[in-house]
Structure formats: C-alpha cells, structure tokens
Design an enzyme around this catalytic site. Structure first.
Site, PDB file in Angstrom:
ATOM      1  N   HIS A 109       0.858  -1.197   0.000  1.00 16.83           N
ATOM      2  CA  HIS A 109       0.000   0.000   0.000  1.00 16.83           C
ATOM      3  C   HIS A 109       0.894   1.247   0.000  1.00 16.83           C
ATOM      4  CE1 HIS A 109      -3.908   2.017   1.641  1.00 16.83           C
ATOM      5  NE2 HIS A 109      -3.125   2.940   1.099  1.00 16.83           N
ATOM      6  N   ASN A 115       2.577   9.417  -5.413  1.00 18.14           N
ATOM      7  CA  ASN A 115       2.834  10.831  -5.079  1.00 18.14           C
ATOM      8  C   ASN A 115       2.947  11.092  -3.578  1.00 18.14           C
ATOM      9  OD1 ASN A 115       2.914  12.683  -7.580  1.00 18.14           O
ATOM     10  ND2 ASN A 115       1.302  11.197  -8.029  1.00 18.14           N
ATOM     11  N   HIS A 167       1.029  17.375  -6.362  1.00 10.91           N
ATOM     12  CA  HIS A 167       0.606  17.215  -7.760  1.00 10.91           C
ATOM     13  C   HIS A 167       1.050  18.392  -8.627  1.00 10.91           C
ATOM     14  CE1 HIS A 167      -2.749  14.147  -6.582  1.00 10.91           C
ATOM     15  NE2 HIS A 167      -1.569  13.579  -6.721  1.00 10.91           N
ATOM     16  N   THR A 195      -2.996   7.464  -9.235  1.00 13.71           N
ATOM     17  CA  THR A 195      -4.172   7.927  -9.971  1.00 13.71           C
ATOM     18  C   THR A 195      -3.738   8.550 -11.291  1.00 13.71           C
ATOM     19  OG1 THR A 195      -4.858   8.690  -7.765  1.00 13.71           O
ATOM     20  CG2 THR A 195      -6.339   9.189  -9.602  1.00 13.71           C
ATOM     21  N   PRO A 196      -4.154   7.982 -12.431  1.00  9.99           N
ATOM     22  CA  PRO A 196      -3.816   8.612 -13.718  1.00  9.99           C
ATOM     23  C   PRO A 196      -4.344  10.051 -13.712  1.00  9.99           C
ATOM     24  CG  PRO A 196      -4.777   6.430 -14.053  1.00  9.99           C
ATOM     25  CD  PRO A 196      -4.936   6.761 -12.598  1.00  9.99           C
ATOM     26  N   ARG A 197      -3.464  10.979 -14.061  1.00  6.31           N
ATOM     27  CA  ARG A 197      -3.833  12.399 -13.905  1.00  6.31           C
ATOM     28  C   ARG A 197      -3.595  13.179 -15.178  1.00  6.31           C
ATOM     29  NH1 ARG A 197      -0.193  15.848 -11.067  1.00  6.31           N
ATOM     30  NH2 ARG A 197       0.678  13.916 -10.233  1.00  6.31           N
ATOM     31  N   ASP A 233      -9.851   7.769  -7.924  1.00  5.73           N
ATOM     32  CA  ASP A 233     -10.033   8.770  -6.862  1.00  5.73           C
ATOM     33  C   ASP A 233     -11.533   9.057  -6.755  1.00  5.73           C
ATOM     34  OD1 ASP A 233     -10.113  10.936  -5.188  1.00  5.73           O
ATOM     35  OD2 ASP A 233      -8.605  12.109  -6.275  1.00  5.73           O
ATOM     36  N   GLY A 250      -8.949   8.117  -2.155  1.00  2.00           N
ATOM     37  CA  GLY A 250      -9.400   9.505  -2.148  1.00  2.00           C
ATOM     38  C   GLY A 250     -10.083   9.852  -0.833  1.00  2.00           C
ATOM     39  N   GLU A 260     -12.191   4.448   6.629  1.00  2.00           N
ATOM     40  CA  GLU A 260     -11.132   5.350   7.130  1.00  2.00           C
ATOM     41  C   GLU A 260     -11.725   6.325   8.137  1.00  2.00           C
ATOM     42  OE1 GLU A 260      -7.717   6.888   4.658  1.00  2.00           O
ATOM     43  OE2 GLU A 260      -9.168   6.386   3.116  1.00  2.00           O
TER      44      GLU A 260
HETATM   45  P1  IMP Z   1      -1.278   9.521  -6.393  1.00  2.00           P
HETATM   46  O1  IMP Z   1      -2.486   8.716  -6.737  1.00  2.00           O
HETATM   47  O2  IMP Z   1       0.002   8.838  -6.742  1.00  2.00           O
HETATM   48  O3  IMP Z   1      -1.360  10.907  -6.938  1.00  2.00           O
HETATM   49  O4  IMP Z   1      -1.212   9.624  -4.792  1.00  2.00           O
HETATM   50  C1  IMP Z   1      -1.947  10.590  -4.055  1.00  2.00           C
HETATM   51  C2  IMP Z   1      -3.418  10.239  -4.056  1.00  2.00           C
HETATM   52  O5  IMP Z   1      -3.630   9.015  -3.315  1.00  2.00           O
HETATM   53  C3  IMP Z   1      -4.292  11.272  -3.321  1.00  2.00           C
HETATM   54  O6  IMP Z   1      -4.678  12.301  -4.197  1.00  2.00           O
HETATM   55  C4  IMP Z   1      -5.464  10.439  -2.830  1.00  2.00           C
HETATM   56  O7  IMP Z   1      -6.444  10.304  -3.834  1.00  2.00           O
HETATM   57  C5  IMP Z   1      -4.851   9.067  -2.601  1.00  2.00           C
HETATM   58  N1  IMP Z   1      -4.530   8.848  -1.182  1.00  2.00           N
HETATM   59  C6  IMP Z   1      -3.333   8.930  -0.590  1.00  2.00           C
HETATM   60  N2  IMP Z   1      -3.421   8.648   0.725  1.00  2.00           N
HETATM   61  C7  IMP Z   1      -4.710   8.354   0.949  1.00  2.00           C
HETATM   62  C8  IMP Z   1      -5.438   7.953   2.110  1.00  2.00           C
HETATM   63  O8  IMP Z   1      -4.922   7.790   3.231  1.00  2.00           O
HETATM   64  N3  IMP Z   1      -6.767   7.749   1.949  1.00  2.00           N
HETATM   65  C9  IMP Z   1      -7.390   7.884   0.765  1.00  2.00           C
HETATM   66  N4  IMP Z   1      -6.740   8.242  -0.343  1.00  2.00           N
HETATM   67  C10 IMP Z   1      -5.411   8.476  -0.246  1.00  2.00           C
HETATM   68 ZN    ZN Z   2      -3.884   4.865   1.033  1.00  2.00          ZN
END
Ligand code: IMP
Ligand code: ZN
Length: 361
Positions: free
Chosen positions: A24, A28, A79, A112-114, A153, A186, A216
């Site tokens: 997990h 980012n 981001h 998350t694809p951005r 997300d 998310g 959560e």
């Molecule tokens: P990315 O998907 O690589 O950009 O990582 C950051 C994203 O992971 C955030 O924008 C959230 O959507 C998600 N994220 C990170 N940590 C958590 C969490 O503890 N709970 C829910 N979503 C999370």
């Molecule tokens: Zn997480």
C-alpha cells in the site's frame, strides 16, 4: 540457542535487514524530500517560495497533520510539482530505488492517472511514464519486483473510473504482468462510494484485483457496501469493527472471506486518523490471526519507512523476531501477482532464514 531465542537481538537492526513486501504505497505520497527538492529546483521559483512549499509538504512534527482532512490539502501541492510526465517518471524511479534500499523485495505501487492541461500530460501518458519507470528499474537489476495498481479517486467522476478500469484491463494483458489491479481511494468524505461499486465489480469480473480504501472514517453503511464487494484487500479498515462504530456483519464478512487488511500505522497516526498507537486496529486483527500486512501509505508525506512500520509494530504489540519474519513472509500470500512470483519470493524468505541460522554457527 537458535537465532529466534536470542531476545537481546536488536529489533531495529533486524527489521532493517528483514526482507519485506510493500502493498500500500501511493506514488505521489511516497515522494521523498530529496526528490521533491530536486523537482522544485527545476522550477523557476524563488528560494522563499521553495522553502515554504517544502515545509508545507514535509512537516517536522510528530503529529504531522492537525486533522484527517488536513492531509488531503497536501496532495494538490505535490501534484503541482509532479505535473508533467518527466516528473512522474522521476518520482516513480526514485520511490522504487528508495524502497529497494529498505530491503523491500516486492512492491505494489498505486497511483491515480492524472491529466494536466497546463503541460499536456494526459491520463494515458501519465500511466505510460509510470510504466516506463518501472520497466527501466528492471533494467537496473534492482532487487525488487514492482507491480502497479491504477487508482480511482472517489473525488473524480464515475466516467473517469470506467476509463481507468478499461486502461487497467488493457494493460493487465499488455504490460508484462506489471499492472495487476485497481485501487479505490481519495478523501472518504467526498462523494458516495456506492456510485463506484458497479465499476469496481466490473473490474473484478475482468480479472483485475481490487484493493479498496474503506472505513477510514466512521461510515458503517458505506463501509459495509464496499466490504460486500469482497475486495481482494482492504486499505486501512480503521473503523470497521463494532467497538469503533463499525458493523458486526462487516467484521464477520471480512473474517469469513479472510480479506487481508493493509495496516498503515504511521500514516494513521500522523493524519490523526487514530489517536494513539496502542489503539491501532492492527492489534485487533493481528490478535485474531486475521491476515494483515504492514504498509507505509505515503512514506514521503507521513515520513516513515516500511522497516520503521515493523519496528513500531514490534515495540507496540510485542512482536519477536520470529513473529516479524512470519508477518513479512505471510504478506507474500496477499500479493496480486501470480503463483510463480509468490514461489520465488518464498524462496528468498527461506534463504533469509537460512542466513540467520548460519550466522549462529
Ligand atoms: P497519487 O495517486 O500517486 O497521486 O497519490 C496521491 C493520491 O492518493 C491522493 O490524491 C489520494 O487520492 C490518494 N490517497 C493517498 N493517501 C490516501 C489515504 O490515506 N486515503 C485515501 N486516499 C489516499
Ligand atoms: Zn492509502
């Protein structure tokens, strides 16, 4: 006296050298301070702004975020710095090397694809960059096997979620086994997870594995709907059990189907999701011999490491060396890769145990 009977063996040293599985880790959120600084330096911003951004993302305090919501304000700052494919490539490469240095032998990254209109990055070019970084890390002969989950997300739209599943399905068949599933994540306070259930169910029906963030926050009905999807793993599950506001039937379902729980202790402490380490739900599940896996969630923003999570669990829940080794070895059973990969990893763990015994002779 064999290795495991030596109670005075330093727990920190043991956890650092222990081979580990990370299941997990959001890309980012895992960015290191070093990588973040390097990316910032490529920007045309003044020193004052640079220092201020750095200290907003990497906070020095023990309880880094004042509230759970607070940590979701950090993601846009990261981001903004990782808004082009070159940056995504660098973050992914660096994160992989950093985990490898922490004796992580297998990792499932998630991201998350951005799309970024400013730089022309599309959701697809984002995924392609992550995949290139993973493939290139293989060429470097790093001692770590890397797989990928594409994240949905919940703040985004259901339409994008469908697109993400379509891309993951396509890549599951065309990425040399790197893309293995879908993550649902998310801010749990945004949108209704129910709307995403058909998408996640479809992903499962297409043979993708699903890891779902749930419970959560106290949200028993929604959590139960997600539990009934029978995800392959649960992210957090902090408020799943009745003692903290969850439903008895949710716990029964999770136990019956032996759904592994990804426990991210430092992340939960630093995001003020759980008040203190002793009450962390790792203890609740571990004591019942339910499948649990220790994970970092975001080693950057939560300033932790996987070794550190093992040390914290060992000290809080009185785990000895043998139990720590079992905990890391059992995690192999919960990975989303194939049986052949599991077999290879188990062999590595056996070799590690052997090396410990040899060191005794
Ligand atoms: P990315 O998907 O690589 O950009 O990582 C950051 C994203 O992971 C955030 O924008 C959230 O959507 C998600 N994220 C990170 N940590 C958590 C969490 O503890 N709970 C829910 N979503 C999370
Ligand atoms: Zn997480």
């Amino acid at each position: 006296m064999d290795y495991f009977s030596r109670s005075q063996e330093n727990i920190e040293t043991f956890c650092l050298k222990l081979p580990k599985i990370e299941l997990h880790a959001h890309i980012n959120s895992s960015v290191s301070e070093k990588t973040f600084r390097e990316l910032l330096r490529t920007r045309n911003i003044g020193n004052t702004q640079l220092t201020s951004l750095e200290s907003s993302v990497f906070r020095p305090n023990e309880k880094i975020f004042a509230s759970f919501d607070d940590c979701f304000d950090i993601f846009p700052l990261i981001h903004d710095v990782t808004n082009k494919t070159e940056a995504i490539y660098k973050v992914t490469s660096d994160v992989i090397s950093e985990f490898e240095s922490d004796q992580v032998k297998y990792i499932e990254l998630r991201t998350t694809p951005r799309e970024e209109l400013l730089t022309g990055m599309t959701r697809r070019s984002y995924v392609d960059s992550v995949l290139s970084a993973i493939k290139d890390s293989k060429k470097k002969n790093l001692d770590i096997d890397v797989r990928l989950l594409l994240s949905i997300d919940r703040k985004s739209t259901v339409e994008i979620a469908w697109e993400t599943v379509a891309v993951a399905s396509e890549l599951a068949a065309a990425s040399d086994g790197i893309v293995v599933g879908i993550d649902f994540s998310g801010n749990p306070k945004i949108n209704d997870a129910k709307d995403f259930i058909p998408v996640l169910a479809h992903a499962k029906s297409r043979g993708l594995k699903i890891a779902v963030h749930l419970a959560e926050i106290v949200n028993a009905q929604e959590s139960h709907q997600l539990v009934e999807l029978c995800p392959d793993r649960i992210g957090h599950g902090t408020y799943l059990h009745p003692e903290v506001g969850g439903l008895h039937k949710s716990v029964e379902f999770v136990k019956k189907h032996k759904i592994p729980i990804e426990c991210c202790i430092s992340s939960n402490l630093r995001s003020a999701s759980v008040p203190n380490v002793e009450d962390h739900h790792f203890g609740y599940w571990y004591q019942q011999s339910h499948p649990v896996v220790l994970a970092t969630d975001g080693k950057g923003i939560f300033q932790c490491s996987l070794s550190g999570e093992y040390i914290l669990a060992a000290k809080t829940f009185q785990l000895n060396h043998d139990e720590l080794l079992q905990l890391s070895k059992n995690s192999i059973d919960y990975i989303f890769a194939d049986e052949e990969t599991k077999k290879k990893l188990k062999f590595q763990w056996t070799e590690f145990s052997r090396s410990l015994s040899k060191s005794e002779q």
